[in-house]
Scaffold this active site. Structure first.
Site, PDB file in Angstrom:
ATOM      1  CB  SER A 295      -0.949   0.009   1.204  1.00  0.00           C
ATOM      2  OG  SER A 295      -2.021  -0.879   0.990  1.00  0.00           O
TER       3      SER A 295
ATOM      4  CE  LYS B 245      -4.814   1.669  -0.603  1.00  0.00           C
ATOM      5  NZ  LYS B 245      -4.066   0.443  -0.256  1.00  0.00           N
TER       6      LYS B 245
ATOM      7  CB  SER C 145      -4.401   1.863   3.800  1.00  0.00           C
ATOM      8  OG  SER C 145      -3.570   1.347   2.785  1.00  0.00           O
TER       9      SER C 145
ATOM     10  CE  LYS D 201      -1.507   4.310   2.606  1.00  0.00           C
ATOM     11  NZ  LYS D 201      -1.492   3.135   3.510  1.00  0.00           N
TER      12      LYS D 201
END
Length: 504
Positions: A60, A63, A120, A223
């Site tokens: 992720s 993202k 997320s 993140k």
């Protein structure tokens, strides 16, 4: 014959050994590779790296790029934060982590951004990609183009969320670069990553990085990521005083182990980074070979050029005539009232010119100026030389004749060309109009439908809705003339109304 029963403890030991050999050992052998990087965010200097250029599954962390393009699209006017996005069946079917969006549901673009950044959410990330490019595949291509423009040379994207897919790979170095651009290119949105929780339109969601944000002093993003193939990944940033550090980890074995390692790397960064460093922000991405806007460029200097003095001899008759004019001017000045600067006599002007040219002494000129009542003027040396070069030239005279002053022929200087701005369009100034619609929504829908139907020529074009008095124009912009003509021909073959739009 009496049969002995096996003790329960022996059965338990046997089962544990079997599980270890069948489950634990294979998982250990398949553990995701470890990679790390520590960077001084202010300068981009690498303070520590390990396997930083090994291509791995980013999970992720992907993202970050999805969100970067979302911020870019909002700032460029491709979409607004309040635009209602219709959720597709494909986006709604994405596996967790997800917001729980339903097929056909409409939700503001800002909530998709919040859900992707904080929760997320995979369904939100896919919906962002579809809203901007019409399909996940087209958006993934845009992600890869943007990555290359940012200097992420070993990154290829295949989707908007980061779930494991063949060819969807990045590196610790590239993701550190991504985090730095996220921080400095769109600082007005960066606060999203430090929120412990946020409202995402349909419900409140918690930050997947909340443990590190709470435990590490100065941490404010960025993140997390996890898949079985990737392990536990994290790009983190922390600020203390004048220092800001970015630490990236790929292949952590658990959330706790990953966060502990990231904290150690951040500590290392703060120890190694200088306490003071000049901020060197990264450059914004450059697309299609278009350079950044240029500063004003001058074809040549605007300063006057010094002209060489003439070596022609000065006629003695001119000197005598000038001295007579000076004497007359001084005599008249003692009787006449004080003159204003505008009343300077021609004789005084001639004397000043002669003094400047070196014909008469400077002190004589000073006396004349004092008699005229005009305060001395400070003149730049370049201006003096310009004045000398324009003094009258002498015409040859016959014996006994008075010298005649002739106006010097002034050669007209070529006009200095000034370039105020260099073109940054790279020829991509054309567009395609696919109709005028009664509402903004119908125009945006037409753009998405057309982009899906004609991806060969319109992929990468800027979609823009322009409000007119009689409706909303649906335009594709940022094309060359050739690509705009080709797109129109192909659309016309599909019975789609189309016309090219030239540079305004």
């Amino acid at each position: 014959m009496k049969v002995r029963r096996a003790l329960p403890a022996r059965y338990g030991l046997f089962v544990f050994a079997a599980l270890w050999m069948i489950v634990i050992l294979p998982l250990t052998a398949m553990a995701a590779p470890y990679a790390a990087m520590v960077m001084d965010a202010r300068t981009g200097e690498v303070l520590h790296s390990r396997n930083a250029d090994t291509r791995l599954h980013p999970a992720s962390l992907t993202k970050m790029m999805t969100l970067y393009i979302a911020f870019e699209a909002v700032e460029r006017g491709e979409i607004s934060l309040d635009t209602k996005v219709k959720i597709s069946r494909f986006a709604a079917s994405e596996p967790p982590s997800k917001l729980g969006l339903k097929s056909g549901q409409r939700i503001a673009f800002r909530y998709l951004i919040r859900a992707a950044a904080v929760k997320s959410a995979n369904d939100a990330a896919t919906a962002i990609g579809e809203a901007l490019e019409g399909s996940e595949a087209a958006f993934a291509r845009r992600m890869t183009r943007t990555a290359k423009a940012l200097g992420m040379t070993r990154t290829t994207f295949k989707n908007a969320h980061g779930l494991t897919e063949s060819g969807h790979l990045s590196t610790a170095r590239d993701m550190s670069i991504m985090g730095r651009h996220m921080l400095y290119d769109y600082p007005e949105y960066y606060n999203l990553f430090s929120r412990q929780s946020t409202h995402a339109g349909v419900r409140n969601v918690s930050n997947t990085n909340r443990r590190l944000l709470s435990a590490y002093r100065g941490a404010d993003g960025i993140k997390t990521g996890y898949t079985r193939a990737a392990g536990f990944n994290l790009v983190a940033s922390a600020e203390r005083g004048n220092e800001r550090i970015i630490a990236t980890v790929f292949g952590g074995t658990s959330t706790t182990a990953r966060n502990k390692r990231v904290a150690e790397l951040l500590d290392m960064g703060f120890k190694r980074a200088p306490s003071r460093a000049r901020l060197q922000k990264p450059h914004m991405p450059v697309y299609n070979g278009q350079p950044a806007p240029a500063e004003t460029v001058l074809a040549s200097s605007l300063r006057p050029r010094v002209r060489p003095l003439t070596d022609a001899p000065v006629d003695p008759l001119l000197i005598a005539k000038t001295n007579e004019a000076i004497t007359a001017a001084l005599a008249g000045a003692s009787e006449a009232p004080e003159a204003t600067p505008a009343a300077v006599t021609p004789a005084a002007q001639a004397a000043a010119a002669a003094s400047t040219a070196g014909i008469i002494p400077a002190d004589t000129t000073a006396a004349l100026v004092a008699a005229q009542g005009t305060p001395p003027v400070q003149v730049d040396e370049v201006e003096i030389e310009e004045f000398i070069s324009l003094r009258p030239a002498l015409r040859p005279t016959e014996a006994g004749a008075e010298p005649v002053l002739q106006e010097a022929a002034v050669t007209e200087e070529p006009e200095i060309e000034i370039v105020t701005r260099l073109s940054t369009s790279g020829g991509h100034q054309w567009g395609v109009n696919v109709g005028r619609y009664p509402s903004r929504y119908s125009a945006e829908r037409a753009l998405v439908t057309t982009a899906l139907a004609e991806m060969a020529t319109l992929d990468g074009a800027l979609r823009k809705v322009v409000k007119r008095p009689t409706g909303f124009d649906a335009n594709f912009l940022g094309l060359t003339r050739e690509s705009a003509d080709l797109a129109c021909r192909r659309l016309s073959a599909r019975n789609v109304s189309c016309q090219t739009v030239g540079p305004s």
